[in-house]
Design a protein around this motif. Structure first.
Motif, PDB file in Angstrom:
ATOM      1  N   ALA A  28       0.827  -1.205   0.000  1.00 36.42           N
ATOM      2  CA  ALA A  28       0.000   0.000   0.000  1.00 36.42           C
ATOM      3  C   ALA A  28       0.861   1.254   0.000  1.00 36.42           C
ATOM      4  CB  ALA A  28      -0.935  -0.003   1.215  1.00 36.42           C
ATOM      5  N   ALA A  29       2.157   1.098  -0.294  1.00 36.85           N
ATOM      6  CA  ALA A  29       3.082   2.233  -0.351  1.00 36.85           C
ATOM      7  C   ALA A  29       4.144   1.936  -1.405  1.00 36.85           C
ATOM      8  CB  ALA A  29       3.721   2.480   1.009  1.00 36.85           C
ATOM      9  N   ASP A  30       4.797   2.978  -1.877  1.00 33.33           N
ATOM     10  CA  ASP A  30       5.828   2.807  -2.916  1.00 33.33           C
ATOM     11  C   ASP A  30       6.925   1.853  -2.464  1.00 33.33           C
ATOM     12  OD1 ASP A  30       4.409   4.583  -4.421  1.00 33.33           O
ATOM     13  OD2 ASP A  30       5.778   6.279  -4.121  1.00 33.33           O
ATOM     14  N   GLN A  31       7.361   2.005  -1.225  1.00 30.62           N
ATOM     15  CA  GLN A  31       8.478   1.187  -0.736  1.00 30.62           C
ATOM     16  C   GLN A  31       8.094  -0.291  -0.673  1.00 30.62           C
ATOM     17  OE1 GLN A  31       7.417   4.090   0.639  1.00 30.62           O
ATOM     18  NE2 GLN A  31       9.143   5.316  -0.118  1.00 30.62           N
ATOM     19  N   ALA A  32       6.897  -0.587  -0.184  1.00 23.33           N
ATOM     20  CA  ALA A  32       6.451  -1.982  -0.119  1.00 23.33           C
ATOM     21  C   ALA A  32       6.289  -2.573  -1.517  1.00 23.33           C
ATOM     22  CB  ALA A  32       5.133  -2.081   0.656  1.00 23.33           C
ATOM     23  N   ALA A  33       5.843  -1.756  -2.479  1.00 25.64           N
ATOM     24  CA  ALA A  33       5.687  -2.245  -3.854  1.00 25.64           C
ATOM     25  C   ALA A  33       7.032  -2.620  -4.459  1.00 25.64           C
ATOM     26  CB  ALA A  33       4.992  -1.176  -4.700  1.00 25.64           C
ATOM     27  N   ARG A  34       8.067  -1.841  -4.168  1.00 25.25           N
ATOM     28  CA  ARG A  34       9.397  -2.161  -4.705  1.00 25.25           C
ATOM     29  C   ARG A  34       9.954  -3.427  -4.071  1.00 25.25           C
ATOM     30  NH1 ARG A  34      10.437   4.125  -4.127  1.00 25.25           N
ATOM     31  NH2 ARG A  34       9.852   4.792  -6.221  1.00 25.25           N
ATOM     32  N   ILE A  35       9.699  -3.586  -2.785  1.00 22.88           N
ATOM     33  CA  ILE A  35      10.152  -4.806  -2.108  1.00 22.88           C
ATOM     34  C   ILE A  35       9.415  -6.021  -2.665  1.00 22.88           C
ATOM     35  CG2 ILE A  35      10.179  -6.012   0.114  1.00 22.88           C
ATOM     36  CD1 ILE A  35      10.662  -3.271   1.411  1.00 22.88           C
ATOM     37  N   GLU A  36       8.122  -5.863  -2.952  1.00 22.47           N
ATOM     38  CA  GLU A  36       7.368  -6.981  -3.531  1.00 22.47           C
ATOM     39  C   GLU A  36       7.909  -7.338  -4.916  1.00 22.47           C
ATOM     40  OE1 GLU A  36       2.746  -8.273  -4.449  1.00 22.47           O
ATOM     41  OE2 GLU A  36       3.511  -6.339  -5.094  1.00 22.47           O
ATOM     42  N   THR A  37       8.389  -6.336  -5.654  1.00 23.71           N
ATOM     43  CA  THR A  37       8.950  -6.593  -6.981  1.00 23.71           C
ATOM     44  C   THR A  37      10.162  -7.517  -6.906  1.00 23.71           C
ATOM     45  OG1 THR A  37       8.176  -4.455  -7.819  1.00 23.71           O
ATOM     46  CG2 THR A  37       9.966  -5.522  -9.021  1.00 23.71           C
ATOM     47  N   ILE A  38      11.088  -7.204  -5.987  1.00 27.36           N
ATOM     48  CA  ILE A  38      12.285  -8.045  -5.879  1.00 27.36           C
ATOM     49  C   ILE A  38      11.925  -9.409  -5.292  1.00 27.36           C
ATOM     50  CG2 ILE A  38      12.966  -7.205  -3.601  1.00 27.36           C
ATOM     51  CD1 ILE A  38      15.301  -8.072  -6.550  1.00 27.36           C
ATOM     52  N   TRP A  39      10.919  -9.442  -4.422  1.00 21.08           N
ATOM     53  CA  TRP A  39      10.461 -10.724  -3.870  1.00 21.08           C
ATOM     54  C   TRP A  39       9.888 -11.604  -4.975  1.00 21.08           C
ATOM     55  CZ3 TRP A  39       5.926 -13.477  -3.679  1.00 21.08           C
ATOM     56  CH2 TRP A  39       5.861 -14.521  -2.761  1.00 21.08           C
ATOM     57  N   THR A  40       9.087 -11.007  -5.860  1.00 20.38           N
ATOM     58  CA  THR A  40       8.499 -11.761  -6.971  1.00 20.38           C
ATOM     59  C   THR A  40       9.583 -12.256  -7.922  1.00 20.38           C
ATOM     60  OG1 THR A  40       6.489 -10.417  -6.824  1.00 20.38           O
ATOM     61  CG2 THR A  40       6.833 -11.668  -8.853  1.00 20.38           C
ATOM     62  N   LEU A  41      10.574 -11.390  -8.211  1.00 21.48           N
ATOM     63  CA  LEU A  41      11.689 -11.797  -9.070  1.00 21.48           C
ATOM     64  C   LEU A  41      12.447 -12.973  -8.458  1.00 21.48           C
ATOM     65  CD1 LEU A  41      13.507 -11.260 -11.551  1.00 21.48           C
ATOM     66  CD2 LEU A  41      14.812  -9.662 -10.100  1.00 21.48           C
ATOM     67  N   MET A  42      12.703 -12.897  -7.175  1.00 21.72           N
ATOM     68  CA  MET A  42      13.412 -13.986  -6.490  1.00 21.72           C
ATOM     69  C   MET A  42      12.586 -15.271  -6.501  1.00 21.72           C
ATOM     70  SD  MET A  42      14.999 -14.001  -2.628  1.00 21.72           S
ATOM     71  CE  MET A  42      16.090 -12.655  -3.064  1.00 21.72           C
ATOM     72  N   LEU A  43      11.272 -15.138  -6.313  1.00 27.37           N
ATOM     73  CA  LEU A  43      10.408 -16.312  -6.313  1.00 27.37           C
ATOM     74  C   LEU A  43      10.449 -17.015  -7.670  1.00 27.37           C
ATOM     75  CD1 LEU A  43       8.224 -18.059  -4.936  1.00 27.37           C
ATOM     76  CD2 LEU A  43       6.517 -16.471  -5.859  1.00 27.37           C
ATOM     77  N   TRP A  44      10.372 -16.232  -8.752  1.00 24.51           N
ATOM     78  CA  TRP A  44      10.392 -16.838 -10.086  1.00 24.51           C
ATOM     79  C   TRP A  44      11.727 -17.524 -10.375  1.00 24.51           C
ATOM     80  CZ3 TRP A  44       6.801 -18.130 -13.432  1.00 24.51           C
ATOM     81  CH2 TRP A  44       5.556 -17.520 -13.356  1.00 24.51           C
TER      82      TRP A  44
END
Length: 338
Positions: A28-44
């Motif tokens: 729900a914030a810019d910082q959390a969205a960026r962290i989710e991006t790297i988390w998703t990349l790592m998951l894939w």
């Protein structure tokens, strides 16, 4: 409210009494969205590598069974599988290096974005972690317009908040999963964190570093609201507690000031200037009690004052001896502090 944050987070709220959702996968914030991006990349990447490991393992078992079922090799004869295996190993090393390189580059750019988060016209907040509660101070160039509250954080949507983090005793860690990553609070050091919320709602923050017996009961109610609602809340927080006129509330205030309460707590507009415990000027307007240990209610407040150790064992609030009449008057007075 997003469907995907119901279930375990909602159950957690019922157990802790802290209002708001908690999910790092619902940014729900810019910082959390960026962290989710790297988390998703790592998951894939890690998921694909894991599946490839299983596929290579299955292929190796299948080839080994075929080799065992065939005629034995003569002395000095090379297996037909030796060259393909060597090529596969070389390919696997290259794939591993490529995957690690992508993760390293992705992590670098996300860390850089977090470190250089836009903080122009940022709301300046200082949060001090104590065993086991949060002191929250909203700074203002005019000292009289500064705000001091406890265990609650209000943020206007679409405006960055620059938060200074300090610890009053041991190492703590500030974490609101929906808004950003963790940041440690270390005694004698000031760390900083920027949050830019993009969605109105209520979220749950917590201490993410074991800090003692009641570490699990150190929650933070976080409210992201419109700029107008935030301005109204802030203006209300700047107001001192209205002097009581009802005789019973006057009696409760006298109990508060006459007992040891005023030595640890502060109430704006009253002769209570303690700094050891939370500011109680607007206690009854907060959604939870004792840093999320219970939802706020008059009954929970009475139980907390009567025997704080039964609700939160090991906390630093001492037992205050009062008669039943004094306790009820004190609870009535504190419950009027909206």
């Amino acid at each position: 409210m997003s469907r995907r944050v119901l279930g375990p987070p909602a159950l957690l709220l019922l157990l802790t009494g802290c209002a708001g959702v908690q999910s790092a996968l619902d940014p729900a914030a810019d910082q959390a969205a960026r962290i989710e991006t790297i988390w998703t990349l790592m998951l894939w990447i890690c998921g694909i590598m894991y599946l490839l490991v299983l596929a290579f393992l299955a292929a190796a078992i299948w080839k080994a069974r075929r080799r065992l079922a065939g005629p034995p090799l003569a002395q000095g004869q090379k297996s037909d599988y030796e060259q393909p295996l060597l090529r596969a190993l070389n390919g696997w090393v290259g794939l591993t290096v490529a995957g690690l390189l992508v993760l390293t580059i992705g992590s670098f750019f996300v860390d850089r974005q977090l470190a250089l988060a836009e903080a122009g016209d940022a709301l300046k907040i200082r949060i001090t972690a104590n065993q086991w509660w949060w002191k929250v101070e909203y700074e203002d160039p005019t000292p009289s317009r500064s705000i001091v509250t406890a265990n609650e954080l209000h943020l206007p949507v679409d405006r960055p908040a620059r938060i200074e983090l300090e610890a009053g005793d041991v190492i703590h860690s500030f974490w609101v999963p929906n808004l950003g990553g963790k940041q440690d609070l270390i005694p004698g050091r000031t760390n900083r964190l920027t949050l830019t919320p993009r969605r109105i709602g209520q979220f749950r923050g917590q201490c993410a570093e074991f800090c003692g017996l009641q570490h699990a009961n150190m929650a933070l109610d976080v409210t992201v609201e419109s700029p107008q609602a935030f301005a109204a809340w802030a203006e209300h927080q700047r107001q001192p507690a209205p002097p009581p006129t009802d005789p019973r509330l006057v009696h409760g205030r006298d109990v508060f000031i006459g007992a040891t309460c005023a030595n640890c707590h502060q109430i704006g507009g009253e002769a209570a200037f303690g700094e050891t415990g939370p500011n109680l000027t607007h206690l009854a307007s907060r959604p939870s009690l004792a840093a999320g240990a219970r939802p706020y209610s008059r009954g929970a407040l009475a139980g907390w004052i009567a025997d704080p150790q039964s609700l939160k064992p090991g906390n630093h609030m001492p037992y205050v001896a009062t008669t039943p009449d004094e306790l009820n008057a004190l609870v009535d007075y504190l419950d009027s502090l909206k």
